[in-house]
Design an enzyme around this catalytic site. Structure first.
Site, PDB file in Angstrom:
ATOM      1  N   HIS A 137       0.726  -1.160   0.107  1.00  0.00           N
ATOM      2  CA  HIS A 137       0.101   0.091   0.162  1.00  0.00           C
ATOM      3  C   HIS A 137       0.849   1.303   0.006  1.00  0.00           C
ATOM      4  O   HIS A 137       0.138   2.344   0.294  1.00  0.00           O
ATOM      5  CB  HIS A 137      -0.853   0.023   1.206  1.00  0.00           C
ATOM      6  CG  HIS A 137      -2.183  -0.932   1.148  1.00  0.00           C
ATOM      7  ND1 HIS A 137      -1.869  -2.244   0.805  1.00  0.00           N
ATOM      8  CD2 HIS A 137      -3.400  -0.831   1.543  1.00  0.00           C
ATOM      9  CE1 HIS A 137      -3.150  -2.960   0.801  1.00  0.00           C
ATOM     10  NE2 HIS A 137      -3.974  -2.100   1.364  1.00  0.00           N
ATOM     11  N   GLY A 186      -1.380  -2.617  -5.335  1.00  0.00           N
ATOM     12  CA  GLY A 186      -2.054  -3.334  -5.342  1.00  0.00           C
ATOM     13  C   GLY A 186      -3.759  -3.003  -4.930  1.00  0.00           C
ATOM     14  O   GLY A 186      -4.672  -3.490  -4.936  1.00  0.00           O
ATOM     15  N   GLU A 302     -13.329  -8.720   0.807  1.00  0.00           N
ATOM     16  CA  GLU A 302     -13.932  -7.686   0.720  1.00  0.00           C
ATOM     17  C   GLU A 302     -14.359  -7.358  -0.660  1.00  0.00           C
ATOM     18  O   GLU A 302     -14.230  -6.145  -1.114  1.00  0.00           O
ATOM     19  CB  GLU A 302     -13.315  -6.363   1.476  1.00  0.00           C
ATOM     20  CG  GLU A 302     -12.706  -6.829   2.859  1.00  0.00           C
ATOM     21  CD  GLU A 302     -11.809  -5.586   3.181  1.00  0.00           C
ATOM     22  OE1 GLU A 302     -11.218  -4.858   2.776  1.00  0.00           O
ATOM     23  OE2 GLU A 302     -11.840  -5.558   4.653  1.00  0.00           O
ATOM     24  N   GLU A 318     -18.905  -2.535   2.165  1.00  0.00           N
ATOM     25  CA  GLU A 318     -18.089  -1.831   3.044  1.00  0.00           C
ATOM     26  C   GLU A 318     -18.466  -0.236   2.975  1.00  0.00           C
ATOM     27  O   GLU A 318     -18.588   0.397   1.978  1.00  0.00           O
ATOM     28  CB  GLU A 318     -16.703  -2.062   2.841  1.00  0.00           C
ATOM     29  CG  GLU A 318     -15.522  -1.235   3.611  1.00  0.00           C
ATOM     30  CD  GLU A 318     -14.218  -1.532   3.159  1.00  0.00           C
ATOM     31  OE1 GLU A 318     -13.456  -0.754   3.672  1.00  0.00           O
ATOM     32  OE2 GLU A 318     -13.977  -2.748   2.700  1.00  0.00           O
ATOM     33  N   CYS A 320     -16.435   2.305   3.086  1.00  0.00           N
ATOM     34  CA  CYS A 320     -15.604   2.850   2.018  1.00  0.00           C
ATOM     35  C   CYS A 320     -15.897   2.503   0.717  1.00  0.00           C
ATOM     36  O   CYS A 320     -15.660   3.369  -0.328  1.00  0.00           O
ATOM     37  CB  CYS A 320     -14.016   2.236   2.284  1.00  0.00           C
ATOM     38  SG  CYS A 320     -13.322   3.096   3.687  1.00  0.00           S
ATOM     39  N   CYS A 386      -9.858   2.470   8.102  1.00  0.00           N
ATOM     40  CA  CYS A 386     -10.034   3.154   6.931  1.00  0.00           C
ATOM     41  C   CYS A 386     -11.592   4.000   6.854  1.00  0.00           C
ATOM     42  O   CYS A 386     -11.441   4.874   6.288  1.00  0.00           O
ATOM     43  CB  CYS A 386      -9.895   2.327   5.667  1.00  0.00           C
ATOM     44  SG  CYS A 386     -10.906   0.898   5.880  1.00  0.00           S
ATOM     45  N   CYS A 387     -12.597   3.296   7.399  1.00  0.00           N
ATOM     46  CA  CYS A 387     -13.958   3.991   6.947  1.00  0.00           C
ATOM     47  C   CYS A 387     -14.244   5.120   8.003  1.00  0.00           C
ATOM     48  O   CYS A 387     -14.907   6.065   7.474  1.00  0.00           O
ATOM     49  CB  CYS A 387     -14.795   2.728   7.374  1.00  0.00           C
ATOM     50  SG  CYS A 387     -14.955   1.410   6.531  1.00  0.00           S
TER      51      CYS A 387
END
Length: 621
Positions: A137, A186, A302, A318, A320, A386-387
């Protein structure tokens, strides 16, 4: 501040209206935005500090020694998303400024001499930089930082973060630009960020690098997997992007990739990119989206499932991914002015983004199932967080999604809420507009024009709004559902546009291939999806046994423990199985047992006592 600055994009039909030009005074969005400013962003900053996310930057800069990196290797991105929201809200709330300044200083000081910025790959891990694009990432984190830097700059900040972003982008360009090796992350995100950095700086190398990352996908050898193996469909790397005809793999990554491709299209007009996006959009909306607008059918990865694979209890959906859908559709809307994209933006905001945040602004859903036994509850934070900051930044930027203008001087009204706007036209005129409405709980929208002159006002008539009525000063105008109704005239100050949308409850059914929803209906009023919760329906032993017959049986009501929320009250036939054996020739006897049934908006579920929840109700023939 423009969320996506298409002002100079040659293939954009619509130009942005800045966030600061729009003021909301409604009882739906503005209270949530106030909570975002006063509660959500400050509590998130405390979580960021308490979980050592900022200490990771202090470690990287040498301010803190003798400590290890804490958390997941992409934790930097949570700081960046928080900062992107905070710099917008910080103009309204000075209390955020010390937090913003703390984050800026720590980020700036952690950047390395060559422009590299990632707190995980420091010291003993420095040798591993850029060696595992598939998993680690690095570009994803860089993209989120670049977005926050551009937002800070556009929100009236200085150029400190923008300069850090340019040095980081230059570092990436040296490695993966025309003189370097092919490479793509990725987890997509850098693509759209680099285009926005190009828009902010005019540096064409950043646009070229974004395009190069999209071009790198689906090639041999893989520029994403780097010889490591893995599921190329999961990473949207199994075919070149321009040949991709479906939404596939990790749902958030897919949305961010599509948003990046849309940004490149807005600057280049490449038809092959547009054609690929249209195939993907059709596949997503016709076969792989939940009735809420949520995306991602599988906990495993996910990820999107197959066509019509949309389980309710195990819906990953999700938060996000829903935000990624809003981002992509906003860019498609800017390119076309087509109401189907703004329809989906509104639908997703109300029914797939908002459920991810509690009404008190301090608890979050990562997954958003459409059926649950009560065990799924919002959490105050996540290890993979992350959300939460993603929701916060979207709410901070929300006013930037309400209006646009085109080069012909037409004002496009995308979303409806009580408030006002000062809309600058291309010829330099500023048009004040005032909106009066109780949307989304009522369908009457009144817009008062605050200036004389010849220009157009284009109002979105939602696709679901059959029977909508539109008038100007009492004179009827066309209001075709699923379009923008264009009103072009020589306006006078005080002219009133009135849009009346039908707000009777309605049933929506699934395609028969979604077998889990056979003989079931989802209930909508206006743009809002409704659900049944056990806490309102104690007389019903199992909500699975509730049958509904006619949407006209429901009327608006309230529930005491959800103030400000419009609920529905109706009745249901209860038909419980007479045996609990797994298989048999007969399970039901005729029943006349009627019970009251209360439904609440899906965005508001799980804000009270835990209990069963269901969206898809059995339909009584």
């Amino acid at each position: 501040m423009n969320v996506v600055d298409s002002t100079g994009s040659p293939f954009a039909r619509l130009r942005p209206v800045p966030t600061e030009a729009v003021t909301l005074t409604d009882a739906f969005w503005e209270p949530r935005r106030e909570i975002n400013r006063r509660v959500t962003l400050p509590t998130q900053f405390r979580h960021i500090e308490d979980t050592s996310r900022l200490d990771n930057f202090r470690r990287a800069s040498g301010k803190k020694t003798g400590i290890d990196f804490v958390g997941i290797y992409f934790n930097d991105s949570d700081v960046y998303k928080w900062l992107e929201g905070a710099v917008v809200e910080g103009r309204e709330d000075p209390a955020l400024q010390p937090m913003i300044e703390t984050a800026i200083v720590e980020i700036q000081d952690a950047q390395q001499a060559d422009g590299y910025l990632n707190t995980y790959f420091m010291f003993e891990r420095e040798k591993d930089r850029w060696t595992n694009l598939r998993d680690m990432h690095e570009m994803y984190c860089a993209g989120h930082f670049i977005q926050s830097a551009v937002a800070h700059y556009r929100s009236g900040g200085d150029d400190r973060l923008l300069n850090v972003a340019r040095r980081l982008a230059d570092h990436m360009d040296a490695k993966y630009g025309p003189e370097g090796e092919p490479g793509a992350c990725g987890h997509e995100e850098a693509e759209l960020a680099l285009v926005e950095l190009y828009r902010a700086t005019g540096e064409t190398r950043y646009l070229a690098l974004a395009k190069r990352m999209i071009d790198a996908r689906g090639q041999e050898p893989s520029a994403v997997l780097q010889g490591r193996g893995g599921d190329r469909r999961y990473h949207q790397d199994h075919v070149p992007y321009r040949q991709l005809s479906e939404v596939t793999g990790h749902a958030v990554r897919m949305m961010y990739l599509a948003a990046g491709a849309a940004d490149v299209y807005l600057e280049t007009g490449e038809q092959a990119l547009w054609d690929a996006m249209m195939r993907q959009w059709d596949n997503m909306t016709e076969r792989r989206s939940y009735v809420s607008g949520g995306l991602g059918a599988r906990y495993e990865g996910e990820a999107f499932g197959k066509d019509y694979e949309l389980p309710n209890d195990r819906a990953y959906s999700e938060t996000c991914a829903a935000i990624g859908s809003v981002m992509w559709n906003w860019r498609l809307l800017l390119a076309t002015g087509d109401a189907r994209y703004s329809d989906l933006i509104e639908h997703t905001l109300f029914n797939a983004v908002l459920p991810g945040l509690s009404l008190d602004g301090q608890h979050y859903f990562y997954q958003n199932p459409l059926e649950n036994d009560g065990a799924h509850r919002r959490q105050p934070w996540f290890g993979c967080a992350c959300c939460p900051p993603n929701v916060a930044r979207l709410l901070a930027q929300l006013t930037g999604y309400f209006y646009s203008v085109d080069d012909a001087g037409d004002i496009f009204v995308h979303l409806y809420a009580r408030g006002s706007a000062q809309i600058a036209l291309p010829d330099g005129r500023t048009i004040p507009m005032t909106v009066t409405t109780e949307y989304p709980f009522d369908g009457e929208v009144e817009i008062t024009v605050g200036a004389d002159g010849d220009f157009g006002v284009c109002l979105r008539v939602p696709e679901w709004a059959g029977g909508a009525r539109l008038s100007v000063n009492g004179e009827d105008a066309d209001a075709t559902p699923g379009t923008y109704a264009r009103l072009r005239r020589d306006w006078k100050t005080g002219d009133v546009i009135r849009l009346e949308l039908p707000f009777e409850p309605r049933f929506l059914r699934s395609h028969p291939y979604v077998s889990e929803n056979t003989a079931r209906v989802a209930v909508f009023v206006g743009p809002l999806l409704y659900c049944a919760e056990k806490t309102d329906n104690g007389e019903i032993p199992n909500l699975q046994d509730a049958y509904v017959a006619d949407p006209a049986d429901f009327e608006k009501t309230t529930v005491w423990d959800l103030p400000g929320v419009v609920a529905l009250r109706g009745s249901t036939l209860i038909q419980s199985p007479v045996t609990m054996r797994l298989y048999g020739s007969r399970f039901f006897e005729p029943s006349h047992a009627m019970r009251p049934l209360t439904l609440v908006p899906y965005y508001a579920w799980a804000n009270r006592d835990p209990g069963q929840m269901i969206v898809w109700l059995r339909e009584q023939e």
